[in-house]
Design a protein around this motif. Structure first.
Motif, PDB file in Angstrom:
ATOM      1  N   ASN B  83     -52.538  71.965  58.275  1.00  0.00           N
ATOM      2  CA  ASN B  83     -52.318  72.592  59.684  1.00  0.00           C
ATOM      3  C   ASN B  83     -51.563  71.733  60.761  1.00  0.00           C
ATOM      4  O   ASN B  83     -50.633  72.182  61.323  1.00  0.00           O
ATOM      5  CB  ASN B  83     -53.608  73.187  60.136  1.00  0.00           C
ATOM      6  CG  ASN B  83     -54.295  74.335  59.176  1.00  0.00           C
ATOM      7  OD1 ASN B  83     -54.504  73.692  57.998  1.00  0.00           O
ATOM      8  ND2 ASN B  83     -54.252  75.524  59.628  1.00  0.00           N
ATOM      9  N   ASP B  92     -46.640  76.962  63.106  1.00  0.00           N
ATOM     10  CA  ASP B  92     -48.244  77.372  63.697  1.00  0.00           C
ATOM     11  C   ASP B  92     -48.741  78.008  62.438  1.00  0.00           C
ATOM     12  O   ASP B  92     -48.574  78.985  61.865  1.00  0.00           O
ATOM     13  CB  ASP B  92     -48.287  78.571  64.595  1.00  0.00           C
ATOM     14  CG  ASP B  92     -49.761  79.015  64.965  1.00  0.00           C
ATOM     15  OD1 ASP B  92     -50.664  78.246  64.447  1.00  0.00           O
ATOM     16  OD2 ASP B  92     -49.935  79.792  65.796  1.00  0.00           O
ATOM     17  N   ALA B  93     -49.395  77.227  61.544  1.00  0.00           N
ATOM     18  CA  ALA B  93     -50.235  77.575  60.290  1.00  0.00           C
ATOM     19  C   ALA B  93     -51.556  78.483  60.565  1.00  0.00           C
ATOM     20  O   ALA B  93     -52.127  78.760  59.435  1.00  0.00           O
ATOM     21  CB  ALA B  93     -50.606  76.297  59.568  1.00  0.00           C
TER      22      ALA B  93
END
Lengths: 102, 211
Positions: B83, B92-93
């Motif tokens: 992330n 944006d994970a």
């Protein structure tokens, strides 16, 4: 005891490499869930528990996002965010709106 | 097409009106309408979230993989925290931690969610239907080699297979091996080799055919 969603390791047929582009209503279900989780109204665990509570019949017969919206609406009813009567009325209103547009 | 007379109704829009309006579609609209009316969510939030859903595609994961192939320090950060590494690339994970499992010449990784359908959706977009199917969820943990063969991925017997079962709190992605013969390719060309299935583990990236 193994519940119906717990299928890891069980025998099953070949993996059919199927996919479909998600319909707008399916994305809407996803968006509703993301917003509710983001706002702390419900959790992913509650979504999953609600899906597992649908029981073996519905679990296998409903499509993926049908299971999701069924679980989401049940969790929201349990929490008192929505009430049964207003949800019923809103479903009828949505259908009437669609019929009027047709 | 005009019907030749004036008509009180707006023109039909077959793209949104054709097809049956199922009970679950009505339920979806009803839940959204009530949440909007009660101010639990706003129309702007709903629109922006739908845009976010459409924006997440496997290309995001492919960029991450290609950068990891080209930059050993970045690769180490991917293995440490996907992330955070994705955020370095402006991706944006999502809030749920994603762990990268790295293929080696003697080890192949594949991901599944046996209990439901957990998948790094914020990074890779929607999971394919077969990932959520009973057959895949049941069998890939018991006979991964046979399941991969059904996808056309025939692994030599000496390559060990590890299957990673995702949960609501931890998702996985496969960091595939950079194929031989790609030494001259830049990051963008490398990313084009990394398909969604390469990051699930049901495929491996292949070098482009030589001209």
């Amino acid at each position: 005891m193994r519940r119906h969603h717990d299928m890891g390791g069980l025998p099953a047929g070949p993996v059919e490499p199927v996919e479909h582009a998600h319909a707008p209503w399916e994305k809407k279900v996803d968006a509703i869930l993301r917003l509710l989780v983001g706002k702390g109204v419900m959790t992913l665990d509650e979504l999953r528990r609600g899906i597992e509570d649908l029981g073996p019949g519905a679990y296998d017969e409903l499509s993926y996002f049908e299971r999701w919206i069924s679980s989401i609406s049940n969790v929201l009813l349990e929490k008192g965010v929505l009430e049964v009567a207003e949800l019923g009325a809103a479903i009828e209103a949505a259908r009437a709106r669609r019929e009027a547009a047709a | 097409m005009s019907s030749g007379h004036s008509h009180p109704h707006p023109p039909k829009q077959p793209d949104i009106e054709d097809g049956p309006y199922s009970w679950h579609m009505a339920l979806t609209d009803a839940v959204a309408d009530l949440l909007l009316a009660k101010g639990v969510i706003t129309a702007d939030e709903l629109r922006r979230t739908l845009e976010t859903i459409d924006a997440a595609t496997p290309a995001q994961g492919a960029r991450l993989v290609a950068r990891a192939w080209c930059d050993p320090a970045f690769r180490a950060r991917v293995l440490e925290d996907v992330n955070a590494a994705a955020a370095e690339l402006g991706i944006d994970a999502g809030a749920i931690p994603i762990r990268a499992v790295e293929n080696r010449p003697d080890l192949h990784n594949v991901i599944v969610c046996t209990l439901c359908s957990c998948y790094p959706r914020y990074l890779l977009g929607a999971a394919p239907d077969w990932y959520k199917s009973r057959a895949y969820r049941s069998r890939v943990v018991r006979e991964p080699r046979a399941v991969l063969a059904e996808f056309g991925l025939l692994l030599p017997d000496e390559v060990r297979i590890e299957v990673h079962d995702s949960t609501a709190e931890l998702r996985y992605m496969v960091l595939p091996l950079r194929p031989a013969g790609t030494e001259g390719l830049d990051e963008e060309a490398l990313a084009a080799l990394v398909t969604r299935d390469c990051m699930i583990g049901t495929a491996v990236p292949l070098a482009p055919p030589r001209p």
